[in-house]
Design a protein around this motif. Structure first.
Motif, PDB file in Angstrom:
ATOM      1  N   GLY A  60       0.838  -1.207   0.000  1.00  0.00           N
ATOM      2  CA  GLY A  60       0.000   0.000   0.000  1.00  0.00           C
ATOM      3  C   GLY A  60       0.861   1.241   0.000  1.00  0.00           C
ATOM      4  O   GLY A  60       0.689   2.151   0.807  1.00  0.00           O
ATOM      5  N   CYS A  61       1.780   1.308  -0.954  1.00  0.00           N
ATOM      6  CA  CYS A  61       2.852   2.314  -0.942  1.00  0.00           C
ATOM      7  C   CYS A  61       2.392   3.725  -1.284  1.00  0.00           C
ATOM      8  O   CYS A  61       3.092   4.700  -0.983  1.00  0.00           O
ATOM      9  N   GLY A  62       1.224   3.883  -1.918  1.00  0.00           N
ATOM     10  CA  GLY A  62       0.778   5.215  -2.313  1.00  0.00           C
ATOM     11  C   GLY A  62       1.768   5.880  -3.253  1.00  0.00           C
ATOM     12  O   GLY A  62       2.273   5.261  -4.199  1.00  0.00           O
ATOM     13  N   VAL A  77      13.759  -1.907  -3.223  1.00  0.00           N
ATOM     14  CA  VAL A  77      12.350  -1.753  -2.855  1.00  0.00           C
ATOM     15  C   VAL A  77      11.411  -2.246  -3.946  1.00  0.00           C
ATOM     16  O   VAL A  77      11.573  -1.925  -5.122  1.00  0.00           O
ATOM     17  N   THR A  78      10.413  -3.012  -3.519  1.00  0.00           N
ATOM     18  CA  THR A  78       9.262  -3.331  -4.350  1.00  0.00           C
ATOM     19  C   THR A  78       8.073  -2.586  -3.764  1.00  0.00           C
ATOM     20  O   THR A  78       7.770  -2.726  -2.576  1.00  0.00           O
ATOM     21  N   ALA A  79       7.427  -1.769  -4.589  1.00  0.00           N
ATOM     22  CA  ALA A  79       6.329  -0.914  -4.127  1.00  0.00           C
ATOM     23  C   ALA A  79       5.012  -1.457  -4.668  1.00  0.00           C
ATOM     24  O   ALA A  79       4.799  -1.517  -5.880  1.00  0.00           O
ATOM     25  N   LEU A  80       4.130  -1.856  -3.753  1.00  0.00           N
ATOM     26  CA  LEU A  80       2.869  -2.490  -4.140  1.00  0.00           C
ATOM     27  C   LEU A  80       1.702  -1.577  -3.784  1.00  0.00           C
ATOM     28  O   LEU A  80       1.612  -1.073  -2.674  1.00  0.00           O
ATOM     29  N   ASP A  81       0.811  -1.391  -4.762  1.00  0.00           N
ATOM     30  CA  ASP A  81      -0.373  -0.581  -4.506  1.00  0.00           C
ATOM     31  C   ASP A  81      -1.477  -1.017  -5.453  1.00  0.00           C
ATOM     32  O   ASP A  81      -1.201  -1.548  -6.543  1.00  0.00           O
ATOM     33  N   ILE A  82      -2.719  -0.757  -5.052  1.00  0.00           N
ATOM     34  CA  ILE A  82      -3.865  -1.103  -5.891  1.00  0.00           C
ATOM     35  C   ILE A  82      -4.063  -0.100  -7.020  1.00  0.00           C
ATOM     36  O   ILE A  82      -4.713  -0.386  -8.020  1.00  0.00           O
ATOM     37  N   SER A  83      -3.475   1.113  -6.875  1.00  0.00           N
ATOM     38  CA  SER A  83      -3.746   2.221  -7.791  1.00  0.00           C
ATOM     39  C   SER A  83      -2.615   2.465  -8.781  1.00  0.00           C
ATOM     40  O   SER A  83      -1.479   2.739  -8.390  1.00  0.00           O
ATOM     41  N   ALA A  84      -2.939   2.424 -10.059  1.00  0.00           N
ATOM     42  CA  ALA A  84      -1.955   2.735 -11.094  1.00  0.00           C
ATOM     43  C   ALA A  84      -1.542   4.202 -11.026  1.00  0.00           C
ATOM     44  O   ALA A  84      -0.374   4.540 -11.249  1.00  0.00           O
ATOM     45  N   ASN A  85      -2.488   5.082 -10.692  1.00  0.00           N
ATOM     46  CA  ASN A  85      -2.165   6.511 -10.612  1.00  0.00           C
ATOM     47  C   ASN A  85      -1.197   6.810  -9.482  1.00  0.00           C
ATOM     48  O   ASN A  85      -0.317   7.670  -9.610  1.00  0.00           O
ATOM     49  N   MET A  86      -1.359   6.122  -8.349  1.00  0.00           N
ATOM     50  CA  MET A  86      -0.409   6.285  -7.246  1.00  0.00           C
ATOM     51  C   MET A  86       0.991   5.844  -7.688  1.00  0.00           C
ATOM     52  O   MET A  86       1.987   6.539  -7.449  1.00  0.00           O
ATOM     53  N   PRO A 104       7.573  -1.449  -9.225  1.00  0.00           N
ATOM     54  CA  PRO A 104       6.156  -1.311  -8.891  1.00  0.00           C
ATOM     55  C   PRO A 104       5.361  -2.587  -9.179  1.00  0.00           C
ATOM     56  O   PRO A 104       5.619  -3.301 -10.149  1.00  0.00           O
ATOM     57  N   ILE A 105       4.389  -2.865  -8.326  1.00  0.00           N
ATOM     58  CA  ILE A 105       3.424  -3.940  -8.565  1.00  0.00           C
ATOM     59  C   ILE A 105       2.036  -3.383  -8.280  1.00  0.00           C
ATOM     60  O   ILE A 105       1.785  -2.884  -7.186  1.00  0.00           O
ATOM     61  N   GLU A 121       8.200 -15.244   0.762  1.00  0.00           N
ATOM     62  CA  GLU A 121       9.579 -15.337   1.262  1.00  0.00           C
ATOM     63  C   GLU A 121      10.577 -14.656   0.325  1.00  0.00           C
ATOM     64  O   GLU A 121      11.741 -15.053   0.248  1.00  0.00           O
ATOM     65  N   ALA A 122      10.141 -13.606  -0.351  1.00  0.00           N
ATOM     66  CA  ALA A 122      11.005 -12.917  -1.314  1.00  0.00           C
ATOM     67  C   ALA A 122      11.678 -11.680  -0.733  1.00  0.00           C
ATOM     68  O   ALA A 122      12.486 -11.044  -1.419  1.00  0.00           O
ATOM     69  N   PHE A 123      11.377 -11.349   0.539  1.00  0.00           N
ATOM     70  CA  PHE A 123      11.865 -10.091   1.094  1.00  0.00           C
ATOM     71  C   PHE A 123      12.432 -10.279   2.497  1.00  0.00           C
ATOM     72  O   PHE A 123      11.999 -11.157   3.242  1.00  0.00           O
ATOM     73  N   ASP A 124      13.377  -9.417   2.831  1.00  0.00           N
ATOM     74  CA  ASP A 124      13.910  -9.389   4.196  1.00  0.00           C
ATOM     75  C   ASP A 124      12.981  -8.614   5.120  1.00  0.00           C
ATOM     76  O   ASP A 124      12.881  -8.926   6.310  1.00  0.00           O
ATOM     77  N   ILE A 125      12.332  -7.591   4.569  1.00  0.00           N
ATOM     78  CA  ILE A 125      11.468  -6.707   5.349  1.00  0.00           C
ATOM     79  C   ILE A 125      10.180  -6.468   4.563  1.00  0.00           C
ATOM     80  O   ILE A 125      10.226  -6.178   3.364  1.00  0.00           O
ATOM     81  N   VAL A 126       9.049  -6.571   5.240  1.00  0.00           N
ATOM     82  CA  VAL A 126       7.766  -6.196   4.645  1.00  0.00           C
ATOM     83  C   VAL A 126       7.155  -5.110   5.525  1.00  0.00           C
ATOM     84  O   VAL A 126       7.014  -5.284   6.738  1.00  0.00           O
ATOM     85  N   VAL A 127       6.813  -3.994   4.900  1.00  0.00           N
ATOM     86  CA  VAL A 127       6.332  -2.812   5.613  1.00  0.00           C
ATOM     87  C   VAL A 127       4.937  -2.454   5.141  1.00  0.00           C
ATOM     88  O   VAL A 127       4.637  -2.510   3.939  1.00  0.00           O
ATOM     89  N   SER A 128       4.079  -2.081   6.077  1.00  0.00           N
ATOM     90  CA  SER A 128       2.801  -1.459   5.754  1.00  0.00           C
ATOM     91  C   SER A 128       2.733  -0.156   6.533  1.00  0.00           C
ATOM     92  O   SER A 128       2.793  -0.161   7.767  1.00  0.00           O
TER      93      SER A 128
END
Length: 272
Positions: A60-62, A77-86, A104-105, A121-128
């Motif tokens: 939910g990276c915004g 960093v992999t940045a995941l969000d539901i919004s293409a505009n974000m 981006p994802i 299991e692809a990351f060392d850290i997962v942040v929300s």
């Protein structure tokens, strides 16, 4: 990377809600936002999480309030969000400031299959961080499945407002608590049997807003909550309340405070 996602969730769970909000959303290096982010990242780094060289997923990276500062500090960093505009605004900021690379994802965290998407299991850290995408036990478990070391939840907690602001929210049926709420996340982690570190600090709010600005904020909270309402009626009611209790003042004092909480826990069996 774009993955099709379900779009029938209401309010803040809807892709269309965030697509619409993206244009006016706060950018990561605006002074107040970046100051808060830096304070949190300093705490994380001082308490055992190695950022430099880490593989990090921001759920939910915004527009990248945390994704880009993490990348600045040397994380992949992999940045995941539901919004293409974000994600487009995030990419533009990353390019403008030469930050990255950030992958981006676009997908809904509520609909994600962590194994199918290759995130397990692809990351060392997962942040929300302040993301409405992570507010249930299932959302937290999905974070854990993607991490090999650390999970971090950052969210608002108790909010103190002026009496008029509280009255306006209550009168219009708008929720007054944040979403996500760090107090609820903390209770969920305790119920799940997780051992975590918790740190909080308080941000003060000292602003004056005109009635139309307050009305738009109320509308935004109602939209985020997925409530059905008549926009014109809500705006008219807010303007009426401001006139009754604010007198002839052109602006309303909006003073108060917001608690910000940081939760850190390990998924590899080691002590947090």
């Amino acid at each position: 990377m774009i993955i099709k996602s379900h779009e029938r969730q209401p309010g803040a769970m809807s892709r269309l809600f965030w697509e619409d909000k993206a244009a006016g959303y706060t950018l990561p290096f605006e002074t107040r936002t970046f100051s808060r982010t830096s304070r949190i990242l300093d705490y994380i780094a001082d308490n055992g999480i190695l950022i430099t060289g880490a593989r990090l997923l921001d759920v939910g990276c915004g527009t990248g309030a945390f994704a880009l500062p993490f990348a600045q500090r040397g994380a992949s960093v992999t940045a995941l969000d539901i919004s293409a505009n974000m994600l487009e605004r995030l990419a533009a900021e990353a390019e403008r400031l030469h930050v990255g690379p950030v992958r981006p994802i676009r997908i809904s965290w509520k609909a994600i299959d962590t194994r199918e998407t290759g995130l397990e299991e692809a990351f060392d850290i997962v942040v929300s961080a302040f993301s409405a995408a992570v507010n249930t036990e299932e959302d937290l478990l999905a974070m854990e499945r993607c991490s090999t070391k650390w999970c971090v939840s950052i969210a608002s907690g108790k909010i103190r407002r002026t009496a008029l602001c509280e009255k306006i929210l209550a009168d219009c049926g708008a929720p007054s608590d944040p979403n996500p709420d760090t107090r609820k996340i903390r209770r969920k982690l305790t119920k799940m049997g997780r051992t975590f570190r918790f740190w909080s600090f308080t941000e003060t709010v000292d602003e004056e807003r005109n009635p139309k600005q307050i009305a738009e904020q109320v509308v935004n909270r109602l939209e985020a909550a997925g409530k059905e309402f008549d926009r014109d009626s809500i705006i008219a009611r807010v303007l009426e309340l401001c006139a009754i209790y604010g007198g002839e003042r052109k602006t309303i004092e909006c003073h108060g405070s917001i608690a910000v909480g940081v939760l850190m826990w390990r998924v590899d069996g080691r002590q947090a």
